[in-house]
Scaffold this motif. Sequence first.
Motif, short mmCIF file in Angstrom:
data_model
loop_
_atom_site.label_atom_id
_atom_site.label_comp_id
_atom_site.label_asym_id
_atom_site.label_seq_id
_atom_site.Cartn_x
_atom_site.Cartn_y
_atom_site.Cartn_z
N ILE A 193 33.60 2.31 5.54
CA ILE A 193 34.71 2.85 4.89
C ILE A 193 35.75 3.46 5.70
CG2 ILE A 193 33.52 5.02 4.60
CD1 ILE A 193 34.76 5.40 1.89
N GLY A 194 36.97 3.11 5.51
CA GLY A 194 37.87 3.47 6.13
C GLY A 194 39.33 3.73 5.25
N PHE A 195 40.28 4.12 5.83
CA PHE A 195 41.52 4.39 5.09
C PHE A 195 42.85 4.06 5.72
CE2 PHE A 195 40.50 8.33 7.25
CZ PHE A 195 41.69 8.76 8.16
N GLY A 196 43.88 3.76 4.86
CA GLY A 196 44.94 3.33 5.44
C GLY A 196 46.32 3.11 4.45
N PRO A 197 47.27 2.49 4.85
CA PRO A 197 48.40 2.57 3.60
C PRO A 197 48.10 1.34 2.84
CG PRO A 197 49.51 2.57 5.81
CD PRO A 197 47.61 2.56 6.12
N TYR A 198 48.09 1.70 1.39
CA TYR A 198 47.62 0.60 0.59
C TYR A 198 48.75 -0.36 0.41
CZ TYR A 198 47.00 -1.42 -3.86
OH TYR A 198 46.84 -2.65 -4.75
N SER A 199 48.24 -1.70 0.50
CA SER A 199 48.95 -2.88 0.33
C SER A 199 48.09 -4.00 -0.75
CB SER A 199 49.08 -3.80 1.61
OG SER A 199 49.44 -4.87 1.36
N THR A 200 48.62 -4.37 -1.49
CA THR A 200 47.89 -5.36 -2.42
C THR A 200 47.18 -6.58 -1.66
OG1 THR A 200 49.85 -6.58 -2.76
CG2 THR A 200 49.55 -5.03 -4.22
N SER A 201 47.65 -6.90 -0.55
CA SER A 201 46.76 -7.78 0.41
C SER A 201 45.30 -7.29 0.74
CB SER A 201 47.41 -8.17 1.61
OG SER A 201 47.54 -6.99 2.38
N LEU A 202 45.08 -6.02 0.60
CA LEU A 202 43.78 -5.36 1.03
C LEU A 202 42.69 -5.81 0.00
CD1 LEU A 202 44.53 -1.57 1.88
CD2 LEU A 202 44.12 -3.58 3.40
N ASP A 203 43.24 -6.25 -1.28
CA ASP A 203 42.29 -6.41 -2.41
C ASP A 203 41.61 -7.86 -1.99
OD1 ASP A 203 42.72 -4.26 -4.24
OD2 ASP A 203 44.59 -5.02 -4.45
N ALA A 204 42.25 -8.56 -1.00
CA ALA A 204 41.71 -9.92 -0.78
C ALA A 204 40.21 -9.96 -0.28
CB ALA A 204 42.62 -10.80 -0.05
N ASP A 205 40.16 -9.05 0.94
CA ASP A 205 38.67 -8.87 1.27
C ASP A 205 38.41 -7.94 1.81
OD1 ASP A 205 40.77 -8.30 3.31
OD2 ASP A 205 40.48 -10.09 4.53
N THR A 206 38.86 -6.86 1.23
CA THR A 206 38.09 -5.47 1.09
C THR A 206 38.04 -5.04 -0.43
OG1 THR A 206 40.08 -4.10 1.27
CG2 THR A 206 39.00 -4.72 3.22
N THR A 207 37.30 -3.91 -0.70
CA THR A 207 37.32 -3.12 -1.97
C THR A 207 38.10 -1.99 -2.01
OG1 THR A 207 35.03 -4.03 -2.70
CG2 THR A 207 35.76 -2.11 -3.61
N VAL A 208 39.28 -1.93 -2.54
CA VAL A 208 40.08 -0.78 -2.56
C VAL A 208 39.44 0.21 -3.74
CG1 VAL A 208 42.48 0.09 -3.05
CG2 VAL A 208 42.08 -2.04 -1.98
N LEU A 209 39.19 1.44 -3.32
CA LEU A 209 38.47 2.22 -4.19
C LEU A 209 39.59 3.01 -4.95
CD1 LEU A 209 35.88 3.93 -1.70
CD2 LEU A 209 35.50 2.35 -3.38
N ARG A 210 38.89 3.35 -6.36
CA ARG A 210 39.45 4.14 -6.98
C ARG A 210 39.10 5.41 -6.88
NH1 ARG A 210 38.02 0.04 -10.77
NH2 ARG A 210 36.00 1.35 -11.32
#
Length: 266
Positions: A193-210
């Motif tokens: 688990i990590g964190f960083g600035p959100y980009s829609t590209s993150l959805d391609a190969d990670t799970t962006v948590l709600r």
Amino acid sequence: MKIARLIRRTLVAAGFAVIAGQASAEQLKVVGTGDGLEMLRAVAALYLAETGEEVLLPASIGSGGGIAAVAAGTEKLARIARPLKDTEKEAGLVEVPVASLRTAFVVHPNVGVEELTTDQVTGIYAGRITDWSEVGGPAMKIRVVRREDADSSLIALRAGMPGWKDLEITDKSKIAVTTQDAIDTVRSVEGAIGFGPYSTSLDADTTVLRIDGRKPNEDGYPSAVELAFAFTKGASTPEVDKFLDYVTSDRARQLMAAYGAVPIGD
């Protein structure tokens, strides 16, 4: 979709000149933070397509590195993801905010968790929760990835995320030195688990948590970074002024929104 196709064609035609390589005498180089870099490179690609002028955005040297370069006069424009300090303003630096970048928590796809509460994510980073089975996932060790104390995303979390102001992050964590390092680690390390600035590209190969039921680009999400450009007052150039006018235009704002940012003024 038309914008996305235009960017892809532009990058191929330009031989990725916007993304990599050396700046020519005619190119504007914009140095600094890695936050929002993919998004800004897309804006620069669109700028190239529409104006014929190239803007080079090298890999991150941090907000501080960008500010130092502009203050020293070695560069004309910096990418920053933290407010200018009073001493920097007194030295003649000014900033132009362009977008709010929400600080996203991302996990490796095999974690099988899509949502955490603020208490749960705080417990993970404090070291109180150490296995994904404790928050509804599989029996798997949680691999915590964090950023250095001066990182803009961590500063934003400490300012806005409940429980993070004085949080002592577990020493059983990996410190990533850049945004890209943090995201790449999450992509490659099972259970991470990590964190960083959100980009829609993150959805391609990670799970962006709600977090508490909200995605990073939704109203009420608890943490964000302001992305801006900084330059020395009185030392601007026509190239700098033209690019800043473009970045704050409706055309660029539309593209930044497509990347998951919230353009300043929205």
